[in-house]
Motif scaffolding. Structure first.
Motif, PDB file in Angstrom:
ATOM      1  N   LYS A  31      27.595  17.543 -34.370  1.00 40.08           N
ATOM      2  CA  LYS A  31      27.652  16.477 -33.381  1.00 40.08           C
ATOM      3  C   LYS A  31      29.088  16.187 -32.947  1.00 40.08           C
ATOM      4  CE  LYS A  31      23.578  15.351 -32.308  1.00 40.08           C
ATOM      5  NZ  LYS A  31      23.221  15.663 -30.931  1.00 40.08           N
ATOM      6  N   GLU A 120      31.907  15.264 -27.938  1.00 36.61           N
ATOM      7  CA  GLU A 120      30.553  15.630 -28.350  1.00 36.61           C
ATOM      8  C   GLU A 120      30.261  17.078 -27.998  1.00 36.61           C
ATOM      9  OE1 GLU A 120      28.020  13.343 -29.231  1.00 36.61           O
ATOM     10  OE2 GLU A 120      29.204  11.500 -29.141  1.00 36.61           O
ATOM     11  N   ASP A 122      27.247  18.414 -27.839  1.00 37.10           N
ATOM     12  CA  ASP A 122      26.094  18.494 -26.947  1.00 37.10           C
ATOM     13  C   ASP A 122      26.505  18.294 -25.499  1.00 37.10           C
ATOM     14  OD1 ASP A 122      24.427  19.021 -28.931  1.00 37.10           O
ATOM     15  OD2 ASP A 122      23.450  17.054 -29.039  1.00 37.10           O
ATOM     16  N   GLU A 123      27.376  17.314 -25.299  1.00 43.05           N
ATOM     17  CA  GLU A 123      27.781  17.035 -23.922  1.00 43.05           C
ATOM     18  C   GLU A 123      28.602  18.182 -23.367  1.00 43.05           C
ATOM     19  OE1 GLU A 123      29.796  13.320 -23.395  1.00 43.05           O
ATOM     20  OE2 GLU A 123      29.833  13.557 -21.215  1.00 43.05           O
ATOM     21  N   GLY A 126      26.253  21.017 -22.716  1.00 44.62           N
ATOM     22  CA  GLY A 126      25.420  20.696 -21.549  1.00 44.62           C
ATOM     23  C   GLY A 126      26.211  20.824 -20.266  1.00 44.62           C
ATOM     24  N   ARG A 204      16.818  21.010 -19.731  1.00 40.04           N
ATOM     25  CA  ARG A 204      17.736  19.869 -19.647  1.00 40.04           C
ATOM     26  C   ARG A 204      17.928  19.418 -18.203  1.00 40.04           C
ATOM     27  NH1 ARG A 204      22.123  20.602 -24.246  1.00 40.04           N
ATOM     28  NH2 ARG A 204      20.861  21.786 -25.695  1.00 40.04           N
TER      29      ARG A 204
END
Lengths: 523, 399, 375
Positions: A31, A120, A122-123, A126, A204
């Motif tokens: 994370k 982050e 994930d960000e 993404g 997503r």
């Protein structure tokens, strides 16, 4: 069934656990980078290096010679823009003063318009996948995300389905940003809320929930958000997915979610207190709650004067009924109640049926099916050939069908009326509804004559009375009406008489228009 | 039972029930014989001879023994032309006869389009009230629009070739409409109205069908009392009834053209001319004359002079010339004569088809109590005045 | 969420009352036909009084359902028995109507079809609507009624114009006693007037109930009155009583000016069928709601489904058409009791109690005042 689900679930959780373990072994907890300068880089490399379209561009910052890496998806970013506004300034930049490297670079070196930093994974991941550039800097625990979209996309074009003679000519494209901009440009109200959600575990997809704060009823907004957040699916490829997942019932032929490809229609909905849902990569916006009345509205209705619009709506209403009922009415008259026909017509119908081999209802079903086939085929065939095919197919089928004793001439007329009526139905969903309901109505008529037909119509009305869309009764404003709500139904009243929004969405502000000052228009 | 299962299951059961045993009344129009008209004649031993005219497109090209003289016209492109057929049956009751017809005819009879019901004179004179009432209630018979009573056999009218068109019944139905408009038959459209009138006053009129040089002719009326034919009204008397009831719409009368006074001398030969009476109103009042109650009719109508030769000297627009006034007086005299003829027939037959009894009962209950006890005598002796005023409002000559 | 499934605005009575009353080919015309137009006028006047009584009682107990208000008024045991009686009454009336409508359909449109088939179809629709609650049902009536009324009114007006309206002044052969008897009979077949009371507790603006009831009765009066007037002006008092289906027989005479279709009775039957089905669905709803109020733990949906088989059995009981007429004549008496008697007694009790309560409060206030020292 249950056991299989459990096994699948277990497999998924094991996979996730393994991924976490792997990340931890590499020094990353999945994370946050937690101050470890190389963690983000390693994690990104670990997950994306097998994809050939992901570019890892390494370079060194100007004077300091510090290592940096730009990660982006090839084809989704504007490379020239990346060179000019990100990489070039960084390579030429002076060394940063202290450890706040990322923030410093964002403020002083990168000249792109939309930049932010994140820690982050994930960000960051993404963002790369969504077509942004992620900058990783040696010794810096945060990544810089630069937005420089360069994907090839369709521009704003004319609407393909909801063509209108009057009114704006733009329609949504596949880009969510462009689409929200089209709405924002029309509605410069500070209360316009565009809230993004990401739906689809793998795709997503960005989904925007749009409403007008202060106008839309918060309960409807809440309900829409609740239904969107409930969705847990692998992928959302189009707004059609969302539509199917948030509609009130899957069993109804009537759509409980409206859709439009026109920004002006969406804005009109927002002004009424509805909620719009836009999906990235989809040129079709969803509007909720839907009403039965909305099925009869065409986009240009809002822009034209009340008299022609009222007339056209009456015509559409009749056309819809004609498309739904003409074959059934023929079956009722020819098989149950010949007394409904004038004598001369009855004798003609009997004569015309004399050489036909099939019973009336079977003949009607066959003719209806042939019509559907012709329609479907002419949609699929390339358009220049399609028209010719439609005409030739129709003529040949009709003429030879009559000669061969499969159809009667009267049936051909009936089916022609049905076809013409069905083509003048204003909206695609209504056309679908009419197609879906035609068969049960005809079967009921075949069983019980006019009584069966009336009974089915009453049953359809009963279903409409029971149906709700996001808590709003579907039949509004036809039942439990207020006179004000009826101003924009089958007859449309002059625009100047509209004082309030439709009350059936329970908007928070009801006044829509103040009375025109006296004498303004007459000078 | 959970909801998820319940609804589809009940739908399946319902659909199954309908599919296996359903469509009880389903029958295609070409598998039915459309009955257009029915005639009931008296047969020996109180029997009934029932004749029905059918539209049968299948028969058009193969006139067998049952098929009448169908002319047949082309229907659509290449479809068989429509034809007609007659079927006859004799039985103890008309319902039996119809049932027999149903048994011997390949296609079931469809009465939904029936426009005509003809009774012959002998049958009508039998006064079979029960049968009559039953027929009015019978779904097959109650659909008939027009009810006629015929001189001679009703079946013969249906059997004769139609003067125009394909079906005799359609021809006669059209004839009824035009005759009703002219006022030469009583204004009765539907059998149920006839029965209602009969129930209310015990008297009703039915249009009279007769032969006129080989063609069916509709003029005059049959007078029924308690469902029994008791006599006839000729065309003049029927027109009189329509004038008195205010139901005449376009009646033509032939009156002598008034002489043209020129300088006090009468010139020109006396000739007859036709006047069409268009508007009408009829008011009935009770007046007391010499202490006796008197019925007083006031008829008003507008008329159109149809011959170009009469009047020869019309007045300017809106102003009647002397000649026009004379012509109006002649016309009024003709109308008056017809009205008196109707009243005379009413007295002769003792049948209150002009509805005096109902009028007195409704509007003069006191008088009705006095006269109603001996109504038959009162009907014969009650003094009646008829006052007619006619205005010639247009004529065929330009001026 | 926001739109409450089981609450309807009081103004819905404007259409619910006509829906429960107007059904022209039915018994009203048969009853009024024998008695002339005067007995219809008197009977309908009585019915209006009954409806207003029911409306006033419903306004006095806005938050209580029928069972609740009966228990409040008559005490728990008697109130429960009365409510059960109401349930049975509605069930019987609904069963009779179902059979009657089905008989009419099979008699006039589908002679070979078994009478149970249209019954099943109509019952299925009524159960579907009832299971979803009061509000969808009211909404459905709202949409259906205008079509049915339009057809009924159109034919009625043409029929009156074609007939002899002077016949409306006629009195029956039996004279005034006959008129009174027939008036009571007419009032006794209009059981739908109890609708405001039966649905009490479901209205959103209870203070509007009496006005809406009156409005609904006015609409029903125009529709029903014109249908009765059509039959009487066409057939007269005696002629009307000849027919099983007097209105349909009348419409067979009606020719729409310039209209190509000659036989209009089938169209009329279709329009009237809508009204008949709506009326049946509402009666079924009333039976269901009454029973559900007695046993609130059972959901409405379950009651709606559970009531269907007994109702169907009841409806199939009468062996032939004549027994239907006899049952209709018998149903007049309970109608008088349940739709006129009990609401009237209830209203009297209710107003007497509130007056006594007010008097008590006044006495207490006086007593409190008297304890105060004189200033």
């Amino acid at each position: 069934m249950d056991r299989l689900d459990k096994v699948k679930e277990l497999r998924v959780s094991v996979t996730i656990a393994l991924a976490h373990l792997e990340a931890a072994l590499r020094g990353f907890d999945g994370k946050r980078s937690d101050g470890d300068a190389g963690a983000l880089q390693r994690a990104l490399l670990a997950q994306l290096q097998d994809s050939d379209d992901i570019v890892f561009r390494r370079f060194r910052l100007g004077a300091s010679g510090m290592g940096a890496m730009a990660v982006y998806a090839d084809g989704l970013v504007n490379k020239e823009d990346l060179e000019e506004r990100v990489i070039a300034p960084l390579i030429l930049s002076p060394a940063p003063a202290d450890g706040t490297l990322a923030a410093d670079l964002v403020e002083r070196a990168i000249t792109a318009a939309e930049v932010k930093t994140t820690g982050e994974l994930d960000e960051a991941m993404g963002s790369v996948l969504a077509g942004k550039t992620v900058l990783l800097l040696e010794g810096c625990p945060e990544a810089v995300i630069v937005s420089n979209p360069g994907a090839k996309e369709r521009g704003v074009e004319k609407p393909a389905i909801e063509f209108a003679l009057k009114g704006p000519r733009d329609s949504f494209s596949e880009s969510l940003i462009t689409n929200t901009a089209l709405i924002r440009r029309r509605l410069r109200d500070p209360g316009l809320r565009i809230q993004k959600l990401r739906i689809g575990r793998r795709t997503r997809t960005d989904v925007a929930l749009i409403y007008l704060e202060g106008v839309a009823n918060p309960e409807i907004v809440q309900e829409a958000r609740r239904r969107l957040e409930r969705i847990d699916i692998d992928g959302i490829l189009d707004s059609g997915y969302i539509e199917q997942l948030i509609e009130d019932t899957q069993w109804s032929p009537f759509p409980t979610v409206n859709g439009s490809e026109r920004p002006d229609v969406v804005v009109a909905g927002l002004l009424e207190g509805r909620v719009a849902i836009l999906v990235d990569n989809s040129s079709f916006a969803l509007i909720v709650p839907a009403t039965f009345d909305g099925l009869f509205h065409s986009p240009e209705d809002s822009y034209d004067r009340w008299l022609p619009v009222s007339l056209l709506r009456v015509v559409r209403f009749i056309a819809s009924f004609a498309a739904l009922l003409t074959p059934s009415l023929y079956v009722a008259m020819a098989s149950y109640h010949p007394g409904l026909m004038p004598l001369k017509l009855a004798v003609k119908v009997a004569g015309s049926r004399e050489g036909v081999a099939f019973p009336v209802v079977f003949e009607a079903l066959l003719a209806q099916f042939s019509l559907e086939l012709l329609k479907e085929a002419s949609f699929r065939i390339p358009s220049p050939v399609g028209q010719v095919f439609g005409v030739v197919g129709g003529l040949v089928l009709g003429d030879l069908g009559v000669r061969a004793g499969i159809f009667s001439e009267i049936m051909m007329i009936v089916i022609a009326i049905t076809a013409i009526a069905s083509f003048s139905i204003p909206t695609v969903p209504l056309g679908t509804v009419v197609r879906l309901l035609g068969l049960p109505v005809m079967l009921a008529t075949a069983f019980l004559g006019l009584f069966g037909m009336v009974l089915t119509l009453l049953a359809i009305l009963a279903h409409l009375a029971v149906l709700r869309s996001f808590g709003v009764p579907y039949l509004v404003p036809y039942a439990f009406f207020s006179a004000q709500d009826l101003k924009d139904t089958i007859p449309k009243f002059p625009l100047a008489t509209y004082r309030g929004r439709p009350t059936f969405f329970r908007p928070r502000v009801t006044v829509m228009q103040k009375p025109l000052k006296q004498g303004v228009n007459q000078g | 039972m959970s909801r998820r299962l319940g609804i589809p299951l009940s739908l399946v059961v319902l659909a199954g029930a309908l599919l296996t045993g359903g469509c009880w009344d389903y029958r295609d129009i070409n598998d039915r014989s459309l009955v257009l008209g029915v005639a009931i004649d008296a047969a020996p031993d109180h029997g009934h001879a029932v004749t029905a005219e059918l539209a049968s497109p299948a028969l058009a090209n193969q006139p067998g023994p049952g098929a009448g003289g169908g002319k047949g016209g082309a229907v659509g492109g290449g479809a068989p032309p429509a034809g007609r057929a007659l079927i006859r049956a004799t039985a103890a009751t008309s319902s039996h006869a119809l049932a027999w017809q149903r048994r011997t005819w390949s296609r079931p009879l469809e009465f939904g389009l029936q426009g005509l019901w003809i009774l012959d004179e002998d049958y009508a004179r039998r006064g079979e009230k029960d049968e009559f009432g039953c027929q009015a209630c019978h779904p097959a018979m109650s659909t008939a629009m027009h009810f006629l009573v015929a001189d001679g056999h009703g079946g013969d009218y249906l059997a004769a070739p139609p003067p125009e068109g394909t079906f005799v019944s359609s021809y006669l139905s059209n004839l009824v409409r035009s005759a009703a408009e002219r006022g030469s038959i009583p204004p009765v459209d539907h059998i149920s109205e006839f029965v209602a009138a009969m129930e209310e006053s015990g008297v009703a009129l039915a249009p009279r069908l007769s032969w006129d040089s080989g063609r069916p002719k509709l003029a005059g009326a049959g007078v029924f009392r308690n469902y029994r034919l008791i006599g006839w009204l000729d065309e003049d008397a029927t027109e009189g009834v329509n004038f008195l009831l205010g139901t005449a719409r376009r009646t033509t009368v032939v009156v002598p053209c008034p002489p043209l006074p020129v300088g006090g001398a009468v010139t020109g030969a006396r000739m007859d001319t036709t006047v069409e009476i268009l508007g009408r109103s009829s008011k009935l009042r009770v007046e007391s004359r010499d202490g006796r109650p008197t019925l007083r009719y006031r008829l008003k109508a507008s008329a159109l002079a149809m011959d170009s030769g009469c009047p020869r000297a019309p007045g300017p627009r809106g102003v009647s010339s002397d000649e026009e006034r004379l012509l109006a007086r002649e016309t009024a005299r003709a109308v008056h004569a017809r009205a008196l003829r109707a009243i005379g027939r009413q007295r002769e037959l003792g049948a209150d088809f002009l509805g005096w009894g109902a009028y007195l009962r409704r509007f003069h209950p006191g008088l009705w109590r006095e006269l109603g006890a001996n109504w038959d005598a009162a009907l014969r002796n009650l003094p009646v005045d008829v006052e007619v005023s006619i205005r010639i409002f247009r004529h065929s000559r330009f001026h | 969420m926001m739109w409450i499934n089981n609450r309807i605005p009081a103004t819905a009575l404007l259409l619910l009352i006509p829906m429960t009353i107007v059904e022209p080919p039915g018994s009203t015309i048969s009853a009024a036909g024998d008695g002339g137009f005067l007995s219809f006028v008197i009977g309908f006047g009585l019915a209006t009084l009954g409806a207003v009584t029911a409306g006033l009682l419903a306004r006095r107990h806005p938050e209580e359902t029928l069972a609740g208000s009966l228990r409040t008024l008559f005490g728990r045991p008697l109130g429960t028995v009365l409510a059960a009686g109401y349930a049975l009454f509605w069930l019987a009336t609904a069963a009779w109507l179902l059979r009657f409508e089905a008989a009419e359909t099979t008699d006039l449109l589908l002679p070979l079809t078994p009478v149970a088939v249209p019954m099943l179809c109509m019952l299925a629709l009524a159960v579907y609507l009832t299971a979803h609650g009061v509000e969808p049902m009211a909404r459905w009536c709202f949409v259906v009624l205008p079509f049915g009324l339009a057809v009924a009114l159109l034919f009625s007006l043409i029929g009156i114009a074609r007939g002899e309206p002077v016949r409306l002044a006629d009195l029956p052969a039996g004279g005034l006693p006959e008129v009174v008897r027939k008036s009571l009979e007419v009032a006794g077949v209009l059981e739908g007037i109890a609708a405001p009371l039966m649905l009490s507790g479901y209205f959103l603006q209870p203070h509007r109930i009496p006005a809406a009831t009156l409005g609904g009765m006015a609409i029903a009066g125009v529709a029903l009155g014109s249908a009765v007037a059509m039959v009487l002006s066409m057939f007269g008092v005696r002629g009307a009583s000849l027919y099983h289906w007097p209105a349909v027989a009348t419409v067979q005479n009606v020719i729409l000016p310039g209209f190509a279709v000659e036989k209009m009775d089938i169209i009329y039957l279709a329009g009237i069928g809508m009204l008949g089905l709506g009326r049946f669905a509402l009666l079924y709803l009333m039976a269901t709601v009454t029973i559900q109020n007695l046993i609130p733990s059972v959901p409405l949906r379950t009651v709606a489904f559970a009531l269907a088989p007994p109702l169907l059995a009841m409806a199939l009981l009468p062996p032939h058409f004549d027994s239907l007429s006899q049952i209709r004549a018998l149903l007049v008496y309970p109608t008088w009791g349940f739709c006129y008697g009990i609401p009237l007694v209830g209203l009297g009790l209710s107003s007497w109690r509130s007056r006594r309560a007010r008097a008590d409060r006044g006495a207490r206030a006086l007593a409190t005042d008297s304890r105060r020292p004189p200033s």
